[in-house]
Design a protein around this motif. Structure first.
Motif, PDB file in Angstrom:
ATOM      1  N   UNK A   1       0.829  -1.206   0.000  1.00 20.03           N
ATOM      2  CA  UNK A   1       0.000   0.000   0.000  1.00 20.03           C
ATOM      3  C   UNK A   1       0.866   1.260   0.000  1.00 20.03           C
ATOM      4  N   UNK A   2       1.964   1.242   0.775  1.00 12.43           N
ATOM      5  CA  UNK A   2       2.873   2.388   0.784  1.00 12.43           C
ATOM      6  C   UNK A   2       3.496   2.577  -0.594  1.00 12.43           C
ATOM      7  N   UNK A   3       3.906   1.471  -1.219  1.00  8.95           N
ATOM      8  CA  UNK A   3       4.532   1.549  -2.540  1.00  8.95           C
ATOM      9  C   UNK A   3       3.557   2.096  -3.579  1.00  8.95           C
ATOM     10  N   UNK A   4       2.289   1.692  -3.501  1.00 11.14           N
ATOM     11  CA  UNK A   4       1.280   2.182  -4.454  1.00 11.14           C
ATOM     12  C   UNK A   4       1.086   3.683  -4.288  1.00 11.14           C
ATOM     13  N   UNK A   5       0.981   4.148  -3.045  1.00 15.96           N
ATOM     14  CA  UNK A   5       0.778   5.574  -2.810  1.00 15.96           C
ATOM     15  C   UNK A   5       1.930   6.393  -3.374  1.00 15.96           C
TER      16      UNK A   5
ATOM     17  N   UNK B   1       1.754   6.275  -7.291  1.00 14.18           N
ATOM     18  CA  UNK B   1       0.623   6.987  -7.884  1.00 14.18           C
ATOM     19  C   UNK B   1       0.790   8.501  -7.799  1.00 14.18           C
ATOM     20  N   UNK B   2       1.532   8.965  -6.793  1.00 14.85           N
ATOM     21  CA  UNK B   2       1.677  10.403  -6.583  1.00 14.85           C
ATOM     22  C   UNK B   2       3.160  10.760  -6.445  1.00 14.85           C
TER      23      UNK B   2
ATOM     24  N   UNK C   1       0.018   5.829 -15.329  1.00 13.27           N
ATOM     25  CA  UNK C   1       0.296   7.229 -15.047  1.00 13.27           C
ATOM     26  C   UNK C   1       1.298   7.750 -16.069  1.00 13.27           C
ATOM     27  N   UNK C   2       1.279   9.067 -16.349  1.00 12.60           N
ATOM     28  CA  UNK C   2       2.283   9.621 -17.265  1.00 12.60           C
ATOM     29  C   UNK C   2       3.687   9.395 -16.725  1.00 12.60           C
TER      30      UNK C   2
END
Length: 231
Positions: free
Chosen positions: A81-85, A88-89, A128-129
């Motif tokens: 979950x930390x890696x995804x956040x 993604x941002x 994501x770009x």
């Protein structure tokens, strides 16, 4: 999350809460289950020998004696979950610190749980770009907010006018797809929102900025906006 993961999560939430503890309702909302489920899980943790107790009365809840606990446990799902956040941002403030924290988390995990985190992350795809490198200005603003130091910057406003300003940083805020530096502007002698993409250069002065209350300067944020919380 499954029950085993939820039991770990309850223990870690209570560890983080310290002597103040957490109510069953708070835990239920946090973990998206019913209060009845939380009560059953608390019973299971007690039977497993976890050193926790209940505080009675208004505002009471469950408290964990963290001094007797083994080291922190991070599950594979939590690390993923930390890696995804972070993925993604990528333009988040303190993004470099976030990646460093994730590396520390992964290094402290048992091999089996780290492999599980990698397997979970591989099943989470993001479109994501291609992220551009974070500009030097963004790193300066991170440090300005972290250290509360005055910044000298060149700023281009909406009409194209360029000014050089000394500002006292208060906060970083995201809204409508953009990041803004909220600061007291010494040039205009008032609070201002500076869109970070319009700051063409910035450097720290080493001067400590006066303490400002964001709500006093900028007003109460709308209902759908709030400060980031750690708990």
């Amino acid at each position: 999350m499954n029950r085993t993961e939820r039991l770990y999560a309850i223990a870690e939430e209570l560890r983080a809460a310290g002597a103040g503890g957490r109510t069953g309702a708070w835990l239920a909302q946090r973990l998206e289950v019913s209060t009845r489920t939380i009560k059953r899980d608390i019973e299971a943790l007690l039977q497993a020998g976890l050193p926790l107790w209940a505080q009675a009365g208004p505002g009471g809840g469950y408290v964990l004696d963290s001094a007797t606990l083994p080291p922190l446990n991070i599950t594979g799902a939590e690390a993923a979950a930390i890696a995804v956040a972070l993925a993604a941002l990528p333009a988040l403030p303190f993004a470099v610190d976030g990646r460093s924290a994730l590396s520390k988390v992964l290094a402290a995990m048992p091999d089996a749980e780290r492999e599980r985190a990698e397997a979970i992350a591989a099943r989470l795809w993001l479109r994501t770009p291609e992220p551009a490198p974070r500009p030097a200005v963004a790193r300066v603003l991170d440090e300005a907010v972290r250290r509360q130091q005055v910044v000298v910057m060149r700023y281009t406003d909406a009409s194209g006018a360029i000014t050089e300003r000394s500002v006292e940083p208060v906060a970083l805020a995201a809204t409508k797809g953009h990041w803004f530096l909220l600061a007291w502007c010494r040039l205009r002698q008032g609070p201002r929102w500076f869109r970070t993409t319009r700051i063409t250069s910035a450097h720290l002065t080493g001067e400590h900025a006066p303490e400002h209350d964001a709500a006093t300067l900028f007003g109460t944020p709308p209902d759908d906006a709030r400060p980031v919380t750690l708990r």
